[in-house]
Scaffold this active site. Structure first.
Site, short mmCIF file in Angstrom:
data_model
loop_
_atom_site.label_atom_id
_atom_site.label_comp_id
_atom_site.label_asym_id
_atom_site.label_seq_id
_atom_site.Cartn_x
_atom_site.Cartn_y
_atom_site.Cartn_z
N ARG A 76 20.32 -27.72 -59.15
CA ARG A 76 20.99 -26.54 -59.71
C ARG A 76 22.41 -26.38 -59.13
NH1 ARG A 76 17.28 -27.64 -62.05
NH2 ARG A 76 15.49 -26.39 -62.69
N SER B 76 14.66 -18.23 -64.35
CA SER B 76 14.41 -18.15 -62.90
C SER B 76 15.59 -17.45 -62.22
CB SER B 76 14.28 -19.55 -62.30
OG SER B 76 13.28 -20.25 -62.97
N GLU C 74 19.69 -18.03 -58.37
CA GLU C 74 20.14 -19.13 -59.24
C GLU C 74 21.10 -18.55 -60.28
OE1 GLU C 74 17.08 -21.76 -60.88
OE2 GLU C 74 18.14 -21.72 -62.79
C1 LIG Z 1 14.31 -17.80 -70.57
C2 LIG Z 1 15.22 -18.70 -69.77
C3 LIG Z 1 14.76 -19.90 -69.31
C4 LIG Z 1 15.60 -20.75 -68.58
N1 LIG Z 1 15.11 -21.95 -68.15
C5 LIG Z 1 15.91 -22.78 -67.45
C6 LIG Z 1 15.41 -24.04 -67.02
O1 LIG Z 1 14.29 -24.42 -67.29
N2 LIG Z 1 16.24 -24.84 -66.31
C7 LIG Z 1 17.52 -24.47 -66.01
O2 LIG Z 1 18.22 -25.25 -65.36
N3 LIG Z 1 18.01 -23.28 -66.41
C8 LIG Z 1 17.25 -22.43 -67.12
N4 LIG Z 1 17.73 -21.22 -67.52
C9 LIG Z 1 19.09 -20.83 -67.15
C10 LIG Z 1 20.15 -21.10 -68.24
O3 LIG Z 1 19.56 -21.29 -69.48
C11 LIG Z 1 21.01 -22.33 -67.93
O4 LIG Z 1 21.62 -22.19 -66.67
C12 LIG Z 1 22.08 -22.56 -68.97
O5 LIG Z 1 22.72 -23.79 -68.75
C13 LIG Z 1 23.15 -21.48 -68.99
O6 LIG Z 1 23.96 -21.70 -70.12
P1 LIG Z 1 24.86 -20.55 -70.72
O7 LIG Z 1 25.72 -21.18 -71.76
O8 LIG Z 1 24.04 -19.42 -71.17
O9 LIG Z 1 25.74 -20.17 -69.45
P2 LIG Z 1 26.34 -18.74 -69.10
O10 LIG Z 1 25.28 -17.85 -68.62
O11 LIG Z 1 27.21 -18.26 -70.19
O12 LIG Z 1 27.24 -19.16 -67.85
C14 LIG Z 1 26.65 -19.63 -66.65
C15 LIG Z 1 27.78 -19.98 -65.66
O13 LIG Z 1 28.52 -21.08 -66.15
C16 LIG Z 1 29.88 -20.71 -66.42
N5 LIG Z 1 30.21 -21.36 -67.69
C17 LIG Z 1 29.59 -21.25 -68.88
N6 LIG Z 1 30.14 -22.09 -69.78
C18 LIG Z 1 31.14 -22.72 -69.14
C19 LIG Z 1 32.09 -23.71 -69.53
N7 LIG Z 1 32.14 -24.21 -70.76
N8 LIG Z 1 33.00 -24.13 -68.59
C20 LIG Z 1 32.99 -23.62 -67.33
N9 LIG Z 1 32.11 -22.69 -66.91
C21 LIG Z 1 31.19 -22.27 -67.81
C22 LIG Z 1 29.88 -19.19 -66.50
O14 LIG Z 1 31.15 -18.67 -66.12
C23 LIG Z 1 28.79 -18.84 -65.50
O15 LIG Z 1 29.30 -18.89 -64.19
C24 LIG Z 1 16.92 -20.35 -68.28
C25 LIG Z 1 17.40 -19.12 -68.75
C26 LIG Z 1 16.54 -18.30 -69.50
C27 LIG Z 1 17.08 -17.01 -70.03
#
Ligand SMILES: Cc1cc2nc3c(=O)[nH]c(=O)nc-3n(C[C@H](O)[C@H](O)[C@H](O)COP(=O)(O)OP(=O)(O)OC[C@H]3O[C@@H](n4cnc5c(N)ncnc54)[C@H](O)[C@@H]3O)c2cc1C
Length: 427
Positions: free
Chosen positions: A250, A324, A420
């Protein structure tokens, strides 16, 4: 210096767009044809060539974006025409629907960008006004502690392209704004294996390397080829290899040393039509019992993962959450021994370096938090690792609950939990 820098080689129709200190696009005329190369400098002489190009005393003349476009009549490499950037910056935008926690908070400024040029224009816009930035993908890994006094840049760069295909191995690049799960489904539709265990993870392709997303025994680093990112300070476009990304559990370079310095715009993955199925983690094998082993496909594994995830994790469309909330902590072997002596049933996973990973969910459950409810928010009743928002909570309230959990796990087990989920405007 600000990128891109547009140049023309004197006395020729050859034009260049220098994208950063180690990258340029070279567009040369061959009769009626224009050939474009995306040149990535990996050695010192190549980088020196770029320095020579942008120095004022060489045979290259600076030209404007529109002049560059007039001479180079093409739009490869994900670039839109430099003179058609139109930003739609909005004020006081509600972010509840932009995050999976669904907590109300307003962005002072908000813009969605669909190309690298729009992104660079948005960065200029923010710089001119000395604004802070918040980069937003699917909002599934962040907790907003309050209104965001910044320009929120919603990365919406789309497109999926095959970079290479030898009949078995495929390298495929996706825009940062592609929805991760849709991208995974598309790779499986094409018969490309590799990402099936990562099905149904919410969020965008662009955020996937940020924390090296992982699930069911696979992390994106296992299939990562490269990513392109734009440097916030000067708009430079740079390619990062897996090694440069410094992926960990992570973790990545972009959450550590280079935190807040880059915006990811495209990510490429190496996939394989015949990649082995990984069914040894969680209940995947059990889920696939009804299919004889030789008949199982990448799609079957994906379907199994989707079924398991749906049965275990709350759907953000129904109940606010960010998956998580805490990382699984890693402790020294001696510390794990001490804990195991007191708690013999404690799940523990020895790591290659000698440390031992513990299950944060188990620690939280044992500390009595599973199903805990505080009217507007609480701890999920089937998965103690997930904090949930029932409606009406503030980010600060959810964070207060997270802190209480961390304190109680520390008191009971002596183990530090780390979130996380990204804390925006808070801890
Ligand atoms: C129900 C659920 C289940 C999940 N299961 C998992 C799992 O199994 N494994 C896992 O690893 N994660 C899991 N996650 C966490 C999440 O889905 C991941 O971390 C995902 O990659 C976040 O993507 P996002 O586009 O929503 O990021 P955001 O929440 O929009 O951003 C997350 C971070 O990344 C930065 N960011 C976003 N996009 C960019 C970009 N293009 N360039 C630079 N910075 C950026 C943001 O500023 C922030 O700091 C889960 C979340 C939920 C809600």
């Amino acid at each position: 210096m600000k990128y891109p820098v547009y140049l023309q080689l004197s006395g020729t129709e050859n034009v260049y767009a220098v994208q950063g200190p180690d990258r340029f696009w070279e567009c040369t005329r061959m009769g009626a044809q224009t050939l474009c190369h995306d040149v990535i400098a990996t050695t010192w002489p190549e980088r020196q060539r770029i320095l020579d190009m942008v120095a004022d005393d060489g045979p290259w003349e600076r030209i404007s974006g529109p002049s560059f476009r007039a001479l180079w009549n093409g739009t490869p490499c994900g670039m839109t025409s430099p003179d058609t950037v139109a930003l739609d910056v909005r004020e006081h935008v509600e972010l509840a629907d932009h995050t999976t926690f669904g907590i109300s908070a307003k962005a002072r400024w908000f813009v969605a960008v669909t190309s690298v040029d729009e992104l660079r224009a948005a960065l200029d816009w923010a710089q001119e006004r000395s604004l802070e930035l918040l980069v937003l993908g699917g909002g599934s890994n962040m907790l907003l502690h309050g209104d965001v006094e910044a320009l929120v840049i919603h990365v919406h760069i789309q497109g999926v392209e095959v970079v290479s295909d030898d009949g078995r191995h495929v390298r495929v690049a996706a825009g940062a704004g592609e929805v991760w799960h849709d991208f995974v489904m598309r790779t499986l539709d094409e018969g490309w294996g590799g990402l099936e265990n990562l099905s149904l993870i919410p969020g965008s392709v662009g955020a996937s390397p940020m924390q090296n997303i992982g699930a069911y025994g696979v992390e994106i680093r296992d299939h990562f080829a490269w990513l392109d990112a734009v440097r916030i300070s000067d708009g430079a476009l740079q390619r990062f290899t897996a090694e440069q990304c410094q992926f960990g559990y992570r973790e990545s370079l972009f959450k550590r040393a280079e935190r807040g310095k880059w915006i990811l715009v495209q990510v490429a993955f190496d996939l394989d039509r015949k990649s082995p199925l990984r069914m040894g983690y969680g209940a995947i094998e059990q889920e696939l019992q009804h299919i004889p082993e030789p008949n199982r496909t990448h799609r079957d594994v994906s379907d199994a993962v989707i079924r398991i995830r749906r049965s275990k994790l709350p759907d953000p469309a129904e109940i606010g959450n960010a998956g998580s909330f805490f990382k699984n902590p890693t402790v020294a072997a001696s510390e794990a021994e001490r804990l195991l002596a007191a708690h013999p049933t404690m799940p523990n996973y020895p790591q290659p370096g000698g440390d031992v990973k513990l299950a944060a969910g188990w620690l939280i459950e044992q500390a009595g938090w599973k199903g805990h409810r505080r009217e507007t928010h609480g701890v999920h009743d089937r998965q103690a690792l997930v904090l949930v928002h029932f409606g009406g909570a503030t980010g600060k309230e959810v964070w207060a609950l997270a802190q209480d959990i961390m304190k109680s796990v520390k008191e009971k087990f002596g183990v530090d939990l780390e979130p996380e989920v990204n804390q925006i405007g808070g801890a």
